[in-house]
Design an enzyme around this catalytic site. Structure first.
Site, PDB file in Angstrom:
ATOM      1  N   THR A 141       0.850  -1.184   0.000  1.00 37.20           N
ATOM      2  CA  THR A 141       0.000   0.000   0.000  1.00 37.20           C
ATOM      3  C   THR A 141       0.886   1.235   0.000  1.00 37.20           C
ATOM      4  O   THR A 141       2.072   1.164   0.342  1.00 37.20           O
ATOM      5  CB  THR A 141      -0.903   0.030   1.242  1.00 37.20           C
ATOM      6  OG1 THR A 141      -0.066   0.116   2.411  1.00 37.20           O
ATOM      7  CG2 THR A 141      -1.754  -1.222   1.335  1.00 37.20           C
TER       8      THR A 141
ATOM      9  N   TRP B 122     -23.596  13.524   8.101  1.00 37.70           N
ATOM     10  CA  TRP B 122     -22.445  13.373   7.214  1.00 37.70           C
ATOM     11  C   TRP B 122     -22.627  14.172   5.931  1.00 37.70           C
ATOM     12  O   TRP B 122     -23.717  14.235   5.362  1.00 37.70           O
ATOM     13  CB  TRP B 122     -22.254  11.900   6.856  1.00 37.70           C
ATOM     14  CG  TRP B 122     -21.559  11.117   7.926  1.00 37.70           C
ATOM     15  CD1 TRP B 122     -20.922  11.604   9.025  1.00 37.70           C
ATOM     16  CD2 TRP B 122     -21.433   9.702   7.983  1.00 37.70           C
ATOM     17  NE1 TRP B 122     -20.406  10.585   9.778  1.00 37.70           N
ATOM     18  CE2 TRP B 122     -20.706   9.401   9.161  1.00 37.70           C
ATOM     19  CE3 TRP B 122     -21.850   8.658   7.170  1.00 37.70           C
ATOM     20  CZ2 TRP B 122     -20.393   8.099   9.536  1.00 37.70           C
ATOM     21  CZ3 TRP B 122     -21.543   7.363   7.538  1.00 37.70           C
ATOM     22  CH2 TRP B 122     -20.822   7.086   8.707  1.00 37.70           C
TER      23      TRP B 122
ATOM     24  N   GLU C  33      -5.709  -4.340  -1.264  1.00 36.37           N
ATOM     25  CA  GLU C  33      -6.052  -5.502  -0.441  1.00 36.37           C
ATOM     26  C   GLU C  33      -7.101  -6.396  -1.089  1.00 36.37           C
ATOM     27  O   GLU C  33      -7.407  -7.473  -0.565  1.00 36.37           O
ATOM     28  CB  GLU C  33      -6.567  -5.028   0.924  1.00 36.37           C
ATOM     29  CG  GLU C  33      -5.504  -4.429   1.825  1.00 36.37           C
ATOM     30  CD  GLU C  33      -5.338  -2.924   1.651  1.00 36.37           C
ATOM     31  OE1 GLU C  33      -4.759  -2.283   2.537  1.00 36.37           O
ATOM     32  OE2 GLU C  33      -5.775  -2.387   0.596  1.00 36.37           O
TER      33      GLU C  33
ATOM     34  N   LYS D 121     -18.500  15.604   9.369  1.00 38.77           N
ATOM     35  CA  LYS D 121     -19.722  15.429  10.140  1.00 38.77           C
ATOM     36  C   LYS D 121     -20.147  16.792  10.667  1.00 38.77           C
ATOM     37  O   LYS D 121     -19.508  17.344  11.570  1.00 38.77           O
ATOM     38  CB  LYS D 121     -19.515  14.435  11.278  1.00 38.77           C
ATOM     39  CG  LYS D 121     -20.798  13.740  11.701  1.00 38.77           C
ATOM     40  CD  LYS D 121     -20.512  12.474  12.487  1.00 38.77           C
ATOM     41  CE  LYS D 121     -21.778  11.663  12.688  1.00 38.77           C
ATOM     42  NZ  LYS D 121     -21.541  10.399  13.397  1.00 38.77           N
TER      43      LYS D 121
END
Length: 545
Positions: A185, A444, A331, A439
């Site tokens: 990654t 959200w 992944e 938020k």
């Protein structure tokens, strides 16, 4: 009672041997530093792959050893994909765009034994040479005539390495769980983490990604994988295309050059391509400025970051090219969802545009759910937002050489770190990374939706949205904008652009204009760096209501 089926392992070797037998005349075309247009067949490719496998045996290597590459998309890298994995070792592809200290860490953490290097990256490796303690030999991906002068000890050209060796090789019989490839990654927080793929996962991923509602690659297609082979195995295309006998066109170091891409597409008859949004913007800009067309190109697949609707609309309306959005992760090998072709006439313009921005439905083999803060599943109603979790046979179970690094929870679900919503038809849409979510007043706000809306403005080159402290709402969105050269755009004009396009309470409180935005090594906006750069920012008095 067990079934009475043959226990034949699903390996990358089987893909190679099938293609050589069934599709020997399939073509592989490449741009390289030493050849502007190299061309050969699958049969020739895999003959050279056997020579390479024999050459690897001259080094003191063992099963499972990691063999690293710092290379572009071309035929030599393609040969390494198959020779290394099918010989029972691990092909470790390294992103050359990572910071030098990250490359140093990755090579040593993986304990890479050999390092295959594109000539362009020789100076980089020379600067790191004293730190790369595990590397036994350096091989430059070139012929003798194009071998650069180098201080790397014992460096040899790729062609000189494989030339003396036999083109017959007895491939070992591998268990399908044998490790095949390794990709780290990008390490936006802490050190990069290694994802270790195996043969079974790779074969299953190739099958699934080839389905009609995914890449849909067939024998008569011509595919240009612009997504780098150092980035999650080029989204699996070097396997799925070979499985189908598809003609492959590799752009080498020219993957970001619009003129070269247009020339390859037109001269090689490319009808499918895959890459990140910045690549498509480069091609689009070139086509718009040059007046050229790409009439053979039918569709492109965009992943790695959200694709602005403006890019999709220009490709379709001006050039007849359909854009598919897709989503996945290192992944996940990487494909998780795919937005298949939509019926524009049946949906109507507004709904068609809305659905195109979604990441699409999960492909078979990927289970998906969204959960709340208490890990309770949320409904697929297109309204609820939650942490996105996945599981499946080609999804990471733990990270390489990191003790107690299980990448899944007690029920086997991998937390992607994304916040998403899923509609009743299974269409998933990423709204934020969990660490980037805004938020405001307990609700959200999707920074990605705001960014996509902002870049739709004709004067905006690039945009990012971050959450900034607000005394009343806790957080409110701040829009950070890079204007196009020569563009005249005010704060008021920018904010007015959002009217009617997003909920009124989503509209950013302020706009900051900058010359450029920071990116990660994989080309994504680096929100961490943007937040650091604007750490001292506070909303003006008039924007605090």
């Amino acid at each position: 009672m067990n079934g009475l089926m043959m226990d034949v392992p699903a390996t990358i070797t089987s893909i190679m041997q099938f293609a050589e037998r069934v599709h020997p005349t399939g073509e592989v075309v490449s741009v390289t530093a030493d050849n502007p247009r190299h061309r050969y067949t699958y049969a020739e490719a895999f003959r050279r792959t056997r020579k390479l496998a024999n050459a690897l045996q001259t080094y003191d290597l063992a099963r499972g050893d990691r063999i690293a590459t710092l290379a572009w998309n071309d035929y030599r890298h393609f040969e390494l994909y198959y020779a290394v994995s099918c010989a029972g070792m691990v092909c470790h592809t390294i992103n050359p765009r990572l910071f030098a200290e990250q490359i140093d860490y990755i090579v040593n953490h993986a304990e890479d034994q050999l390092l295959f290097i594109d000539p362009m990256f020789v100076p980089l490796v020379e600067s790191l040479q004293s730190k790369l303690t595990s590397v036994k030999a350096y091989i430059v991906l070139a012929d003798a005539a194009h071998m650069p002068d180098t201080t790397l000890p014992g460096a040899v050209s790729y062609e000189a390495l494989i030339e003396p060796h036999s083109d017959t090789y007895d491939w070992p019989v591998l268990e399908e769980t044998t490790a095949s490839a390794l990709c780290y990654t990008s390490g936006t927080t802490g050190n990069p983490k290694g994802v270790l793929y195996n043969h079974r996962a790779t074969v299953l991923h190739a099958y699934a990604s080839s389905m009609p509602d995914a890449f849909g690659i067939g024998r008569n297609d011509v595919v240009l994988p612009i997504v780098p082979m150092f980035h999650v195995n080029a989204w699996g295309v070097p396997y799925s295309a070979v499985m189908a006998g598809t003609k492959l066109v590799f752009p080498g170091p020219k993957m970001g050059d619009g003129a070269t891409l247009a020339r390859l597409i037109n001269e090689e008859g490319v009808n499918i391509s895959a890459g990140v949004p910045t690549v498509w913007l480069a091609l689009l800009n070139y086509l718009n400025e040059s007046g050229e067309r790409v009439d053979c190109l039918d569709r492109i697949v965009v992943g790695g970051a959200a694709c602005p609707l403006s890019i999709m609309e220009q490709f379709e309306d001006r050039y007849g090219v359909y854009t598919h959005a897709a989503w996945g992760m290192t992944e996940m090998s990487p494909l998780g969802t795919f937005n298949s072709r939509l019926d524009r006439k049946a949906l109507g313009e507004q709904e068609y545009a809305r659905l195109r921005l979604k990441a699409g439905r999960p492909i078979y083999g990927v289970e998906m759910k969204i959960v709340d803060d208490a890990n309770k599943p949320l409904p697929w109603d297109g309204v609820a937002f939650g942490a996105l979790k996945v599981r499946g046979p080609w999804i990471c179970s733990e990270y390489f050489k990191l003790e107690n690094s299980e990448a899944h929870d007690d029920e086997g679900w991998f937390d992607t770190g994304d916040v998403a919503t899923i509609d009743p038809d299974g269409n998933m849409q990423i709204t934020d990374r969990s660490k980037d979510v805004i938020k405001s007043g307990g609700e959200w706000i999707s920074s990605i939706d705001l960014e996509n809306t902002a870049v739709g403005h004709p004067a905006v080159e690039e945009a990012a949205v971050i959450g900034v402290y607000h005394p009343k709402w806790t957080e409110r969105p701040l829009l950070v904008v890079v204007k196009k050269d020569g563009a005249d755009l005010t704060r008021e004009d920018m904010l007015a652009w959002f009217d009617g396009k997003v909920a009124s309470w989503w509209v950013p409180n302020d706009v900051v204009f900058v010359d450029s935005l920071p990116h990660t090594a994989t080309g994504k906006l680096s929100k961490k760096d943007i937040r650091q750069q604007l750490a001292d920012y506070s909303f003006p008095e008039g924007t605090r209501e």
